[in-house]
Design an enzyme around this catalytic site. Sequence first.
Site, PDB file in Angstrom:
ATOM      1  N   LYS A 181       5.360  16.533  70.730  1.00 52.18           N
ATOM      2  CA  LYS A 181       4.866  15.017  70.758  1.00 52.18           C
ATOM      3  C   LYS A 181       3.722  14.902  71.752  1.00 52.18           C
ATOM      4  O   LYS A 181       3.916  14.744  72.852  1.00 52.18           O
ATOM      5  CB  LYS A 181       5.966  13.945  71.006  1.00 52.18           C
ATOM      6  CG  LYS A 181       5.944  12.768  70.495  1.00 52.18           C
ATOM      7  CD  LYS A 181       4.813  11.633  70.689  1.00 52.18           C
ATOM      8  CE  LYS A 181       5.004  11.351  71.915  1.00 52.18           C
ATOM      9  NZ  LYS A 181       3.596  10.387  72.271  1.00 52.18           N
ATOM     10  N   GLU A 257       6.403  17.918  84.721  1.00 58.56           N
ATOM     11  CA  GLU A 257       5.322  17.989  85.669  1.00 58.56           C
ATOM     12  C   GLU A 257       4.836  16.420  85.791  1.00 58.56           C
ATOM     13  O   GLU A 257       4.171  16.124  84.705  1.00 58.56           O
ATOM     14  CB  GLU A 257       4.241  18.807  84.929  1.00 58.56           C
ATOM     15  CG  GLU A 257       4.753  20.210  84.991  1.00 58.56           C
ATOM     16  CD  GLU A 257       3.927  21.468  84.424  1.00 58.56           C
ATOM     17  OE1 GLU A 257       3.069  21.144  83.906  1.00 58.56           O
ATOM     18  OE2 GLU A 257       4.132  22.567  84.794  1.00 58.56           O
ATOM     19  N   CYS A 291      -4.225  15.425  87.256  1.00 56.74           N
ATOM     20  CA  CYS A 291      -2.953  15.148  88.006  1.00 56.74           C
ATOM     21  C   CYS A 291      -3.126  15.904  89.553  1.00 56.74           C
ATOM     22  O   CYS A 291      -2.569  15.247  90.336  1.00 56.74           O
ATOM     23  CB  CYS A 291      -1.688  15.904  87.536  1.00 56.74           C
ATOM     24  SG  CYS A 291      -2.005  17.441  87.182  1.00 56.74           S
ATOM     25  N   GLU A 393      -0.654   5.985  92.630  1.00 54.85           N
ATOM     26  CA  GLU A 393      -1.491   6.897  91.919  1.00 54.85           C
ATOM     27  C   GLU A 393      -2.486   5.899  91.061  1.00 54.85           C
ATOM     28  O   GLU A 393      -1.789   5.186  90.260  1.00 54.85           O
ATOM     29  CB  GLU A 393      -0.761   7.885  91.067  1.00 54.85           C
ATOM     30  CG  GLU A 393      -1.766   8.968  90.175  1.00 54.85           C
ATOM     31  CD  GLU A 393      -0.785   9.534  89.219  1.00 54.85           C
ATOM     32  OE1 GLU A 393      -0.075   9.106  88.205  1.00 54.85           O
ATOM     33  OE2 GLU A 393      -0.903  10.927  89.233  1.00 54.85           O
TER      34      GLU A 393
HETATM   35  P1  NAD Z   1       2.874   8.950  80.174  1.00 52.76           P
HETATM   36  O1  NAD Z   1       3.990   9.271  81.294  1.00 52.76           O
HETATM   37  O2  NAD Z   1       2.410   7.617  79.918  1.00 52.76           O
HETATM   38  O3  NAD Z   1       2.853   9.559  78.774  1.00 52.76           O
HETATM   39  C1  NAD Z   1       2.876  11.057  78.585  1.00 52.76           C
HETATM   40  C2  NAD Z   1       3.652  11.263  77.387  1.00 52.76           C
HETATM   41  O4  NAD Z   1       5.022  10.871  77.426  1.00 52.76           O
HETATM   42  C3  NAD Z   1       2.913  10.552  76.237  1.00 52.76           C
HETATM   43  O5  NAD Z   1       2.987  11.371  75.223  1.00 52.76           O
HETATM   44  C4  NAD Z   1       3.785   9.593  75.898  1.00 52.76           C
HETATM   45  O6  NAD Z   1       3.907   8.934  74.329  1.00 52.76           O
HETATM   46  C5  NAD Z   1       5.194   9.983  76.113  1.00 52.76           C
HETATM   47  N1  NAD Z   1       6.162   9.084  76.615  1.00 52.76           N
HETATM   48  C6  NAD Z   1       6.193   7.776  77.192  1.00 52.76           C
HETATM   49  N2  NAD Z   1       7.282   7.337  77.320  1.00 52.76           N
HETATM   50  C7  NAD Z   1       8.195   8.237  76.719  1.00 52.76           C
HETATM   51  C8  NAD Z   1       9.673   8.040  76.628  1.00 52.76           C
HETATM   52  N3  NAD Z   1      10.271   7.102  77.256  1.00 52.76           N
HETATM   53  N4  NAD Z   1      10.304   9.086  75.919  1.00 52.76           N
HETATM   54  C9  NAD Z   1       9.625  10.065  75.596  1.00 52.76           C
HETATM   55  N5  NAD Z   1       8.275  10.202  75.650  1.00 52.76           N
HETATM   56  C10 NAD Z   1       7.610   9.274  76.267  1.00 52.76           C
HETATM   57  O7  NAD Z   1       1.804   9.720  81.080  1.00 52.76           O
HETATM   58  P2  NAD Z   1       0.199   9.701  80.584  1.00 52.76           P
HETATM   59  O8  NAD Z   1      -0.476   8.429  81.072  1.00 52.76           O
HETATM   60  O9  NAD Z   1      -0.187  10.417  79.210  1.00 52.76           O
HETATM   61  O10 NAD Z   1      -0.707  10.949  81.628  1.00 52.76           O
HETATM   62  C11 NAD Z   1      -1.069  10.774  82.830  1.00 52.76           C
HETATM   63  C12 NAD Z   1       0.063  10.975  84.030  1.00 52.76           C
HETATM   64  O11 NAD Z   1       0.394  12.254  83.596  1.00 52.76           O
HETATM   65  C13 NAD Z   1      -0.379  10.704  85.529  1.00 52.76           C
HETATM   66  O12 NAD Z   1       0.672  10.225  86.235  1.00 52.76           O
HETATM   67  C14 NAD Z   1      -0.680  12.017  85.785  1.00 52.76           C
HETATM   68  O13 NAD Z   1      -0.621  12.408  87.246  1.00 52.76           O
HETATM   69  C15 NAD Z   1       0.407  13.126  85.166  1.00 52.76           C
HETATM   70  N6  NAD Z   1       0.045  14.407  84.815  1.00 52.76           N
HETATM   71  C16 NAD Z   1       0.839  15.294  85.678  1.00 52.76           C
HETATM   72  C17 NAD Z   1       0.782  16.611  85.540  1.00 52.76           C
HETATM   73  C18 NAD Z   1       1.172  17.626  86.423  1.00 52.76           C
HETATM   74  O14 NAD Z   1       0.998  18.790  85.847  1.00 52.76           O
HETATM   75  N7  NAD Z   1       2.085  17.253  87.292  1.00 52.76           N
HETATM   76  C19 NAD Z   1      -0.552  17.105  84.799  1.00 52.76           C
HETATM   77  C20 NAD Z   1      -1.504  16.140  83.944  1.00 52.76           C
HETATM   78  C21 NAD Z   1      -0.939  14.719  83.990  1.00 52.76           C
END
Ligand code: NAD
Length: 489
Positions: A181, A257, A291, A393
């Site tokens: 997804k 992550e 991130c 963040e």
């Molecule tokens: P997000 O959590 O908003 O969304 C990530 C994914 O999760 C999307 O595909 C979204 O549709 C899905 N999602 C959202 N709610 C859900 C639920 N309840 N159940 C299942 N799926 C769900 O994150 P984002 O805004 O896309 O990405 C940015 C964030 O990601 C930042 O916090 C960043 O630090 C983090 N990040 C972490 C790493 C790492 O390796 N630690 C790498 C990249 C980004």
Amino acid sequence: MPQLLEFRNFIDGEFCQGTSGKTFPVVAPATGKIYATAYEASRADVDAAVAAAKAALNGPWGKLTLPERTNLIMALADEISRRFDEFLEAEIVDTGKPKSLASHIDIPRGAANFKMFADTIRSAAGELFEMETPDGTGALNYSVRKPRGVIGVISPWNLPLLLMTWKVGPALACGNTVVVKPSEETPATTTLLGEVMNKVGIPKGVYNVVHGFGPDSAGEFLTQNPDVDGITFTGETGTGEAIMRAGASGVRPVSLELGGKNPAIVFADADLDKAIEGTLRSVFVNCGQVCLGTERVYVERPIFDEFVARLKEGAEKLKIGGPLDEGVNLGPLISQEHRDKVLSYYSKAVEEGATVVTGGGVPEITGENEAGFFVEPTIWTGLTDDTSVVREEIFGPCCAVLPFDDEDDVIRRANDTKYGLSAAVWTENLSKAHRVAGQLDVGICWVNSWFLRDLRTAFGGAKSSGVGREGGVHSLEFYTELKNICVKL
Ligand code: NAD
């Protein structure tokens, strides 16, 4: 008006609209315009994708030998490289990031993730223990690794192909099947990968893609399906908590992550040229949407003023613009919503007493990118450790620079956060480098560099920045089930 692109779900080897009857617009962040429409998967579509993935485990995919399987995975990498320009174009329209960045990081790493994990699994060792028994005949214990099963992959928008293949690569190398997804903001390259799967002959049902959102949509439907045997997720910490709760039903493992609020510590004995170059990258690359990026920069007081002046000079040299504009190194944020969030912190910083060293607003862009989601690269000083700008963040091209006087104190301040993803330490004193790096509560600590990644190493976050480690053989912990076979001799 030009024809909009369409992103379909990819289920059991076929592209399909799905059954929800719903679509959602996909916006190009550089122009602010809708350039594509995606078909949202219903619960029935997600269930069909999971069923296809489950069936594929026992189909031709499950019968492949390790060399046959890893040869196919190597072929995936080759095919991504052959279609490099298509992947590049898809990624830069979807994210708005500069072409120079996507062509050096996103697409090559997308291909490399398949190669690296195919290599890893080819040479992964097992273990064997000879055991003594009371009757003197003994026993042999050895371990074998089995695929975990159907893996649900939920990925974010900041490095769409790179972070998705970081999970799909090891999942397939270990013999699993996947339902992905992708972020609703960036469905392009995940969809395109479906074509690559068919082209190289990955059996149907092994790789599936469902489009949609999180709550009450494809993301949640996927985590709730009991036939998903493990969930790997990259995204925000709050979403990670929701996914962990979903995984609890059926006691299914999760690999998470998550977010960060990463510190850099610059000692007075640092090589300042290197520290400035590295900090400029760690704060501003990908418009701060990494991130591992730095949002808190602690600088030892004797070099504080010079550091701030040079960081400002570097930030002001960044060229803001669309992905194809000549010499651009700062693209837009991913969406209007995310820009509103970042700008809310730009306002909060001033309310919380910051001195705005540079930036703090929205740049003037003319031409086709005038409605893009751009913000100015921003540096603050004068903030205290308890402000929201220093604690939360932001995920934008901005940082707070804070002075320090004492090594123990700066370690305490760097660790004073719920997050623990990464840190960067800048010093020419070797003992100090080791001493400080060892005391920071993070999953990865760079010394005199940033974002230098050896894919064989363990990657993940401490504290609220994640659960588990992926990378190299560490990925096998999540993507395989280790079985002990005990043979009485
Ligand atoms: P997000 O959590 O908003 O969304 C990530 C994914 O999760 C999307 O595909 C979204 O549709 C899905 N999602 C959202 N709610 C859900 C639920 N309840 N159940 C299942 N799926 C769900 O994150 P984002 O805004 O896309 O990405 C940015 C964030 O990601 C930042 O916090 C960043 O630090 C983090 N990040 C972490 C790493 C790492 O390796 N630690 C790498 C990249 C980004």
